[in-house]
Motif scaffolding. Structure first.
Motif, PDB file in Angstrom:
ATOM      1  N   ASP A 196     -14.063 -30.909 -12.362  1.00 55.25           N
ATOM      2  CA  ASP A 196     -15.163 -31.673 -11.757  1.00 55.25           C
ATOM      3  C   ASP A 196     -16.173 -32.133 -12.804  1.00 55.25           C
ATOM      4  O   ASP A 196     -16.790 -33.194 -12.663  1.00 55.25           O
ATOM      5  N   ASP A 200      -3.115 -25.751  -7.197  1.00 56.31           N
ATOM      6  CA  ASP A 200      -4.442 -25.853  -6.593  1.00 56.31           C
ATOM      7  C   ASP A 200      -5.451 -25.290  -7.587  1.00 56.31           C
ATOM      8  O   ASP A 200      -5.494 -24.077  -7.823  1.00 56.31           O
ATOM      9  N   SER A 232     -14.621 -18.322  -4.606  1.00 63.12           N
ATOM     10  CA  SER A 232     -15.265 -19.629  -4.552  1.00 63.12           C
ATOM     11  C   SER A 232     -16.129 -19.816  -5.793  1.00 63.12           C
ATOM     12  O   SER A 232     -16.305 -18.894  -6.597  1.00 63.12           O
ATOM     13  N   GLU A 233     -16.695 -21.026  -5.945  1.00 63.00           N
ATOM     14  CA  GLU A 233     -17.554 -21.307  -7.093  1.00 63.00           C
ATOM     15  C   GLU A 233     -18.738 -20.349  -7.153  1.00 63.00           C
ATOM     16  O   GLU A 233     -19.241 -20.045  -8.245  1.00 63.00           O
ATOM     17  N   THR A 277      -8.481 -24.660  -7.404  1.00 66.27           N
ATOM     18  CA  THR A 277      -9.444 -23.699  -6.869  1.00 66.27           C
ATOM     19  C   THR A 277      -8.867 -22.285  -6.838  1.00 66.27           C
ATOM     20  O   THR A 277      -9.600 -21.324  -6.586  1.00 66.27           O
ATOM     21  N   GLN A 278      -7.557 -22.162  -7.091  1.00 62.58           N
ATOM     22  CA  GLN A 278      -6.901 -20.863  -7.073  1.00 62.58           C
ATOM     23  C   GLN A 278      -6.571 -20.349  -8.478  1.00 62.58           C
ATOM     24  O   GLN A 278      -5.923 -19.316  -8.642  1.00 62.58           O
ATOM     25  N   LEU A 290     -13.689 -21.360 -12.394  1.00 66.65           N
ATOM     26  CA  LEU A 290     -12.571 -21.982 -11.690  1.00 66.65           C
ATOM     27  C   LEU A 290     -12.182 -23.263 -12.421  1.00 66.65           C
ATOM     28  O   LEU A 290     -13.050 -24.009 -12.896  1.00 66.65           O
ATOM     29  N   SER A 348     -11.092 -25.827 -11.087  1.00 67.78           N
ATOM     30  CA  SER A 348     -11.612 -26.948 -10.297  1.00 67.78           C
ATOM     31  C   SER A 348     -13.013 -27.334 -10.768  1.00 67.78           C
ATOM     32  O   SER A 348     -13.363 -28.519 -10.829  1.00 67.78           O
ATOM     33  N   THR A 349     -13.820 -26.343 -11.134  1.00 70.00           N
ATOM     34  CA  THR A 349     -15.163 -26.617 -11.652  1.00 70.00           C
ATOM     35  C   THR A 349     -15.092 -27.354 -12.977  1.00 70.00           C
ATOM     36  O   THR A 349     -15.818 -28.331 -13.207  1.00 70.00           O
ATOM     37  N   ALA A 368      -7.109 -17.017  -9.928  1.00 72.96           N
ATOM     38  CA  ALA A 368      -8.546 -16.854  -9.716  1.00 72.96           C
ATOM     39  C   ALA A 368      -8.912 -15.463  -9.214  1.00 72.96           C
ATOM     40  O   ALA A 368      -9.997 -14.954  -9.507  1.00 72.96           O
ATOM     41  N   LYS A 396      -8.283 -19.764 -12.500  1.00 69.54           N
ATOM     42  CA  LYS A 396      -9.512 -19.732 -13.295  1.00 69.54           C
ATOM     43  C   LYS A 396      -9.178 -19.824 -14.777  1.00 69.54           C
ATOM     44  O   LYS A 396      -8.075 -19.519 -15.219  1.00 69.54           O
TER      45      LYS A 396
END
Length: 368
Positions: free
Chosen positions: A64, A284, A41-42, A286-287, A58, A60-61, A199, A289
């Protein structure tokens, strides 16, 4: 040594295409067959500061925070150059009117992509304005490779095009392309080179960890997928082709899918290309990095052929530069980049040309 693997490339292409048309739940399955959400996770990564980023993070970070692009202010900080660092400048419009190209229909082609249907209809507002400003019909002809796009303009079968960052110098030197604009957003421009891995891969956290790993570059003419990594990684102490064997995936879409499904250990990739793949739900974020990121590069260059009739050239420029497409599907598809701004090839593509020089790129070589 440079390696290729045709069977794996075919598998990845099939996987990417299948994901484009499948439901999100069907696409977001990693190499262990489980749905996403079970990885780090973050909280397992440093707090992210876009002005002073620490890696790994990540993806996803990064998405964002809009870190797939640079800020629009950075576009004005490029050092002005009178001549290109490497290769020839764009050709001048001929003085002899008999050499002018004045077709009834202008052929247009966007950067080749794994799934041309993704852009179907998206560019209609732009193409309609080209028709209005030039008085010509415009036909959008998706092409399947960088080489095919360059060859088509060289043979005067392509008149206006968006060339990828890495292939732009080939188009200028081999095909008579004249870059005049790039897409920007209201606050952002360009893209970055990201280096991505799964990740939960604890063996890869920095560039030095790529040595001996299964690394996917995208295409030999790609800036972020091959040429920039060759130059920047070598400068950082990891030499592609020596410290690890290069395997070409064929596209940024394939590299992203290959990392997500565990076919590759690590891959350099265009950040905005990755953002589009993630936005479509094919991976995805989040999976996955990112262990390293570059400063921003200019994105796709939009060009016309140097010997188009001067009135047609001016009409093409107006259609791109004098209109705001922020409220159209163009901005929706290209992460908010709904405006074109004027560029200077020698100035804004300087770093790309440095990468080409370091890589010993030969523009006379037809193998793009």
């Amino acid at each position: 040594m440079v390696g290729t693997n045709g069977s794996r490339r075919d598998v990845l292409k099939a996987t990417a295409c299948a994901c484009c048309g499948a439901a999100l739940a069907g696409c977001l399955t990693g190499n262990d067959g489980d749905d996403g959400g079970s990885g780090p996770s973050e909280d397992d990564f440093p707090e992210f500061n876009p002005l002073d980023p620490e890696f790994p993070q990540l993806t996803s970070t990064l998405l964002d925070h809009g870190f797939e692009t640079g800020s629009i202010e950075e576009l004005d900080t490029f050092e002005e150059r009178d001549e290109p660092h490497y290769g020839d400048p764009p050709r001048e419009t001929p003085d002899d009117e008999s050499e002018w190209l004045d077709p009834d229909t202008l052929d247009f082609a966007m950067v080749p992509t794994e799934d041309p249907a993704v852009f179907e209809g998206v560019l209609d507002p732009l193409l309609e304005n080209i028709e209005k400003e030039t008085g010509k019909n415009v036909e959008n002809n998706p092409l399947q490779s960088y080489a095919a796009q360059i060859e088509a303009m060289r043979n005067e079968r392509l008149h206006v095009a968006g060339f990828s960052t890495g292939s732009t110098p080939f188009a200028v030197n081999n095909s008579g392309a004249v870059p005049f604009g790039i897409q920007v957003g209201e606050e952002e421009f360009g893209y970055r080179l990201w280096v991505i891995t799964q990740a939960d891969n604890d063996e890869i956290t920095e560039l030095g960890d790529m040595a001996g790993k299964n690394v996917a570059h995208t295409d030999q003419s790609s800036n972020s997928g091959h040429l920039a990594p060759n130059a920047l990684f070598t400068d950082a102490g990891v030499t592609p082709g020596e410290d690890y064997e290069i395997e070409f995936s064929g596209s940024h879409e394939n590299s992203a899918a290959g990392i997500f499904h565990g076919d590759y250990d690590v891959a350099p990739i265009c950040s905005t290309c990755y953002a589009r793949v993630a936005d479509r739900g094919d991976v995805d974020p989040t999976q996955i990095k990112c262990i390293w990121a570059s400063a921003p590069f200019p994105t796709t260059s939009f060009c016309y052929r140097y010997n188009l009739h001067p009135d047609v050239q001016e009409g093409v420029r107006r259609a791109f530069l004098d209109y705001d497409y922020q409220d159209t599907q163009i901005a929706e598809e290209f992460e908010g980049r709904g405006t074109w701004v004027e560029i200077d090839y020698a100035t804004h593509y300087h770093d790309i040309l440095v990468n080409h020089e370091v890589n010993g790129v030969d523009y006379e070589d037809d193998d793009v």
